[in-house]
Design a protein around this motif. Structure first.
Motif, PDB file in Angstrom:
ATOM      1  N   GLY A 162      -4.580 -10.777  68.963  1.00  0.00           N
ATOM      2  CA  GLY A 162      -5.806 -10.451  68.239  1.00  0.00           C
ATOM      3  C   GLY A 162      -5.903 -11.142  66.890  1.00  0.00           C
ATOM      4  N   LYS A 163      -5.294 -12.321  66.781  1.00  0.00           N
ATOM      5  CA  LYS A 163      -5.242 -13.033  65.500  1.00  0.00           C
ATOM      6  C   LYS A 163      -6.121 -14.278  65.501  1.00  0.00           C
ATOM      7  N   GLU A 164      -7.327 -14.140  66.014  1.00  0.00           N
ATOM      8  CA  GLU A 164      -8.244 -15.273  66.071  1.00  0.00           C
ATOM      9  C   GLU A 164      -8.577 -15.802  64.675  1.00  0.00           C
ATOM     10  N   GLU A 165      -8.743 -14.906  63.711  1.00  0.00           N
ATOM     11  CA  GLU A 165      -9.065 -15.343  62.353  1.00  0.00           C
ATOM     12  C   GLU A 165      -7.932 -16.160  61.767  1.00  0.00           C
ATOM     13  N   TYR A 166      -6.686 -15.731  62.025  1.00  0.00           N
ATOM     14  CA  TYR A 166      -5.559 -16.517  61.522  1.00  0.00           C
ATOM     15  C   TYR A 166      -5.504 -17.879  62.209  1.00  0.00           C
ATOM     16  N   TRP A 167      -5.809 -17.925  63.511  1.00  0.00           N
ATOM     17  CA  TRP A 167      -5.816 -19.197  64.230  1.00  0.00           C
ATOM     18  C   TRP A 167      -6.819 -20.164  63.605  1.00  0.00           C
ATOM     19  N   ILE A 168      -8.001 -19.675  63.255  1.00  0.00           N
ATOM     20  CA  ILE A 168      -9.007 -20.522  62.608  1.00  0.00           C
ATOM     21  C   ILE A 168      -8.487 -21.016  61.257  1.00  0.00           C
ATOM     22  N   HIS A 169      -7.879 -20.107  60.498  1.00  0.00           N
ATOM     23  CA  HIS A 169      -7.296 -20.480  59.206  1.00  0.00           C
ATOM     24  C   HIS A 169      -6.188 -21.514  59.386  1.00  0.00           C
ATOM     25  N   LEU A 170      -5.355 -21.313  60.402  1.00  0.00           N
ATOM     26  CA  LEU A 170      -4.207 -22.194  60.630  1.00  0.00           C
ATOM     27  C   LEU A 170      -4.650 -23.628  60.905  1.00  0.00           C
ATOM     28  N   GLN A 171      -5.736 -23.785  61.648  1.00  0.00           N
ATOM     29  CA  GLN A 171      -6.205 -25.136  61.950  1.00  0.00           C
ATOM     30  C   GLN A 171      -6.573 -25.896  60.675  1.00  0.00           C
ATOM     31  N   GLY A 172      -7.307 -25.257  59.779  1.00  0.00           N
ATOM     32  CA  GLY A 172      -7.662 -25.904  58.520  1.00  0.00           C
ATOM     33  C   GLY A 172      -6.436 -26.225  57.684  1.00  0.00           C
ATOM     34  N   TYR A 173      -5.474 -25.318  57.698  1.00  0.00           N
ATOM     35  CA  TYR A 173      -4.242 -25.499  56.923  1.00  0.00           C
ATOM     36  C   TYR A 173      -3.431 -26.679  57.448  1.00  0.00           C
ATOM     37  N   VAL A 174      -3.293 -26.772  58.771  1.00  0.00           N
ATOM     38  CA  VAL A 174      -2.524 -27.863  59.374  1.00  0.00           C
ATOM     39  C   VAL A 174      -3.219 -29.200  59.156  1.00  0.00           C
ATOM     40  N   TYR A 175      -4.528 -29.262  59.450  1.00  0.00           N
ATOM     41  CA  TYR A 175      -5.262 -30.525  59.341  1.00  0.00           C
ATOM     42  C   TYR A 175      -5.515 -30.935  57.896  1.00  0.00           C
ATOM     43  N   GLY A 176      -5.327 -30.001  56.965  1.00  0.00           N
ATOM     44  CA  GLY A 176      -5.552 -30.286  55.558  1.00  0.00           C
ATOM     45  C   GLY A 176      -4.270 -30.345  54.763  1.00  0.00           C
ATOM     46  N   ALA A 177      -3.776 -29.183  54.340  1.00  0.00           N
ATOM     47  CA  ALA A 177      -2.629 -29.127  53.433  1.00  0.00           C
ATOM     48  C   ALA A 177      -1.349 -29.686  54.031  1.00  0.00           C
ATOM     49  N   ARG A 178      -1.166 -29.557  55.356  1.00  0.00           N
ATOM     50  CA  ARG A 178       0.097 -29.968  55.966  1.00  0.00           C
ATOM     51  C   ARG A 178      -0.012 -31.243  56.800  1.00  0.00           C
TER      52      ARG A 178
END
Length: 207
Positions: A47-63
């Protein structure tokens, strides 16, 4: 002979990085298989869809700097750069900023990755003017046609089979995991495989 290359999940593999970042955040267990798809499915099952959306931006951006190229991608580009009559261009599409969270510039992160990761002794293998990061699929299709790609490799069948895909460009599906069923598309499972295909095409063109 101009060969167009998709970027995300074609040149760049994010599997290990998605797993690493989600594990660091304590959002998955270590036993989750280290692929982007398995990380996504595990998070959604929790049930962590919001975190998944956040994770994509974090990976493609900061990391983004920590992402790795698929095995053989760099070797292919070095080889292609030394072949007479062959040129390369990156054509990708992604939003400028993530849907959620900090407003990382995803286009700038991708360009920086290319200039630091796809290099040989003389510098970046693909020049700045041969990198195109578009905002939409429609823009991507238009760019592929506008720059005159003879061939284009992408991991998404829907990009290659859409009616908007340029008719004068021959598509290649990059499918290293054999994730797609029977499709009426030329398919390669590795960059070494694609190199073999390009060698054949060059030979045919030079006859």
């Amino acid at each position: 002979m101009l060969v167009g290359l998709d970027f995300d999940n074609t040149i760049v593999s994010y599997d290990a990085l998605f797993h690493k970042c989600a594990l660091e955040a304590g959002e998955i267990e270590a036993g989750v298989e280290p692929t982007k798809v398995h990380v996504r499915d595990n998070l959604r099952a929790q049930g962590k869809e919001e975190y998944w959306i956040h994770l994509q931006g974090y990976v493609y951006g900061a990391r983004m700097a920590e992402a790795e190229a698929f095995p053989g991608a760099l070797d292919f580009m070095r080889w292609a750069g030394g072949e007479d009559g062959m040129d390369l261009a990156i054509v990708s599409h992604k939003t400028r900023h993530p849907f959620r969270g900090p407003k990382y510039d995803l286009h700038d992160a991708a360009r920086t990755w290319v200039t630091h990761s796809l290099v040989d002794r003389s510098g970046p293998i693909i020049a700045e003017e041969k990198m195109f990061f578009e905002l939409t699929k429609a823009d991507k299709w238009h760019r592929i046609g506008a720059i005159g790609c003879d061939y284009f490799i992408d991991d998404l069948p829907e990009i290659l089979t859409d009616q908007a895909f340029p008719r004068d460009t021959e598509p290649f599906l990059f499918d290293p995991a054999n994730a797609h069923g029977v499709l009426d598309l030329p398919r390669v499972t590795s960059w070494a495989d694609f190199k073999d295909q390009c060698q054949r095409l060059l030979s045919n063109n030079n006859q």
